[in-house]
Design a protein around this motif. Structure first.
Motif, mmCIF file in Angstrom:
data_model
loop_
_atom_site.group_PDB
_atom_site.id
_atom_site.type_symbol
_atom_site.label_atom_id
_atom_site.label_comp_id
_atom_site.label_asym_id
_atom_site.label_seq_id
_atom_site.Cartn_x
_atom_site.Cartn_y
_atom_site.Cartn_z
ATOM 1 N N ARG A 97 42.078 53.003 35.777
ATOM 2 C CA ARG A 97 43.347 53.310 36.439
ATOM 3 C C ARG A 97 44.200 52.068 36.657
ATOM 4 N N GLY A 98 43.784 50.952 36.059
ATOM 5 C CA GLY A 98 44.607 49.753 36.066
ATOM 6 C C GLY A 98 44.298 48.751 37.156
ATOM 7 N N ALA A 99 43.269 48.994 37.974
ATOM 8 C CA ALA A 99 42.939 48.058 39.039
ATOM 9 C C ALA A 99 42.244 46.816 38.481
ATOM 10 N N ASP A 100 42.421 45.700 39.164
ATOM 11 C CA ASP A 100 41.711 44.451 38.876
ATOM 12 C C ASP A 100 40.463 44.469 39.762
ATOM 13 N N VAL A 101 39.298 44.706 39.174
ATOM 14 C CA VAL A 101 38.105 45.063 39.944
ATOM 15 C C VAL A 101 37.060 43.954 39.947
ATOM 16 N N VAL A 102 36.499 43.712 41.149
ATOM 17 C CA VAL A 102 35.303 42.898 41.308
ATOM 18 C C VAL A 102 34.236 43.803 41.913
ATOM 19 N N GLY A 103 33.074 43.861 41.276
ATOM 20 C CA GLY A 103 31.966 44.651 41.799
ATOM 21 C C GLY A 103 30.879 43.741 42.326
ATOM 22 N N VAL A 104 30.398 44.020 43.537
ATOM 23 C CA VAL A 104 29.304 43.250 44.126
ATOM 24 C C VAL A 104 28.095 44.158 44.266
ATOM 25 N N GLU A 105 26.954 43.694 43.764
ATOM 26 C CA GLU A 105 25.724 44.488 43.766
ATOM 27 C C GLU A 105 24.526 43.556 43.892
ATOM 28 N N PRO A 106 23.587 43.817 44.815
ATOM 29 C CA PRO A 106 22.472 42.898 45.020
ATOM 30 C C PRO A 106 21.281 43.076 44.068
ATOM 31 N N THR A 107 21.114 44.249 43.444
ATOM 32 C CA THR A 107 19.892 44.487 42.669
ATOM 33 C C THR A 107 20.015 43.998 41.230
ATOM 34 N N ASP A 108 18.941 43.410 40.722
ATOM 35 C CA ASP A 108 18.907 42.976 39.321
ATOM 36 C C ASP A 108 19.122 44.144 38.374
ATOM 37 N N THR A 109 18.406 45.253 38.649
ATOM 38 C CA THR A 109 18.436 46.413 37.751
ATOM 39 C C THR A 109 19.844 46.937 37.547
ATOM 40 N N MET A 110 20.569 47.124 38.643
ATOM 41 C CA MET A 110 21.876 47.768 38.539
ATOM 42 C C MET A 110 22.971 46.812 38.085
ATOM 43 N N VAL A 111 22.929 45.555 38.542
ATOM 44 C CA VAL A 111 23.965 44.629 38.098
ATOM 45 C C VAL A 111 23.801 44.306 36.613
ATOM 46 N N THR A 112 22.567 44.292 36.125
ATOM 47 C CA THR A 112 22.330 44.076 34.698
ATOM 48 C C THR A 112 22.921 45.219 33.883
ATOM 49 N N TYR A 113 22.704 46.444 34.358
ATOM 50 C CA TYR A 113 23.264 47.619 33.687
ATOM 51 C C TYR A 113 24.793 47.553 33.683
ATOM 52 N N ALA A 114 25.372 47.228 34.844
ATOM 53 C CA ALA A 114 26.832 47.183 34.961
ATOM 54 C C ALA A 114 27.433 46.128 34.036
ATOM 55 N N ARG A 115 26.791 44.963 33.967
ATOM 56 C CA ARG A 115 27.312 43.885 33.113
ATOM 57 C C ARG A 115 27.200 44.253 31.633
ATOM 58 N N ALA A 116 26.134 44.967 31.266
ATOM 59 C CA ALA A 116 25.984 45.412 29.878
ATOM 60 C C ALA A 116 27.106 46.382 29.512
#
Length: 278
Positions: A97-116
């Motif tokens: 929707r055009g937002a400039d997004v920063v996502g913060v996540e503490p878990t290895d499992t989920m942040v790895t998935y998000a970055r992929a």
């Protein structure tokens, strides 16, 4: 008929056992590190099933309201922090929707998935791995933000007050904070409705652990969240208790018995507030 009655009685016994176990865990001292370890063990299949727009409840009850509160049609160019972004599905919806997004996540499992996913899609989302309470210590966060969304996160954080404070302090003055939790009065809605054909609640004012499928949540009265919000200088602008569309419930009922409970009672609470000028 006898078989059906036996099944209902077994479901009620299981519900009673779960409620007793929840109470027995009340005295345990939880840390954020404990909760992060639980969430870090979530199976990849569960993360994949959340794409592209979350599970049933998020698609039909949470996403439409949270996006509307954030100003769905006016997100272009807005800096938005997705606090506790998980596997990143909502961050991706915001970026679409055009937002400039920063996502913060503490878990290895989920942040790895998000970055992929970000490498695949190239939406310009930046993911930071950190406990929400550590936000003030992150020099590369590039605060302040126009909006911070904390979607179904605070109830899973044992040390939640510093996390809420960090979210509010990441906003510019006048910025928008939107958070959602399981409704504190109806957290066990679907479970008890299936067991009893109605909603039942035996404890509300005390705080206690709620064991879930993959990790624990923590019950707190509604007043605790709203009073903390007020103490941080925020002005409440909207509180929503979304109900499920009856037609959607009828369609889902054959595979999800008890889903009609979401038509009659709200399983989720969504809060929007504006940070004060100081």
């Amino acid at each position: 008929m006898t078989s059906e009655r036996t099944k209902r009685e077994q479901t009620k016994r299981e519900q009673t056992d779960r409620e007793r176990a929840d109470r027995e865990r009340t005295d345990r001292e939880w840390t954020n590190a404990d909760a992060i370890r639980q969430w870090n063990a979530i199976p990849r299949a569960v993360l994949e099933a959340m794409d592209p727009e979350g599970d049933f409840a998020k698609r039909h009850l949470l996403n439409p309201v949270v996006l509307r509160m954030l100003g769905d049609g006016g997100l272009k160019g807005q800096r938005v922090l997705d606090a506790g972004c998980g596997q990143g599905y909502f961050s991706r919806m915001l970026a679409e929707r055009g937002a400039d997004v920063v996502g913060v996540e503490p878990t290895d499992t989920m942040v790895t998935y998000a970055r992929a996913k970000e490498r695949e899609r190239g939406q310009g989302i930046r993911y930071v791995q950190a406990d929400l309470t550590a936000l003030p210590e992150l020099p590369d966060l590039s605060a302040p933000f126009d909006a911070v969304v904390c979607n179904m996160v605070l109830a899973a954080v044992p040390d939640w007050k510093p996390a809420m404070r960090a979210c509010v302090e990441a906003l510019r003055p006048g910025g928008l904070f939107v958070f959602s939790v399981n409704h504190p009065a109806f957290e066990q809605l679907w479970r008890t409705w299936r067991a009893h054909g109605e909603y039942r609640l035996s404890g509300y004012l005390e705080e206690y652990e709620l064991a879930q499928t993959h990790a624990s949540d923590f019950h707190r009265p509604l007043s605790v969240y709203l009073n903390q919000l007020a103490s941080l200088g925020c002005r409440l602008t909207e509180l929503a208790e979304p109900g499920l569309d009856p037609a959607t419930a009828r369609e889902a009922e054959p595979t999800t018995p008890g889903i009609e409970s979401y038509v009659h009672l709200p399983n989720f609470l969504i809060v929007a507030a504006v940070r004060g000028a100081s």
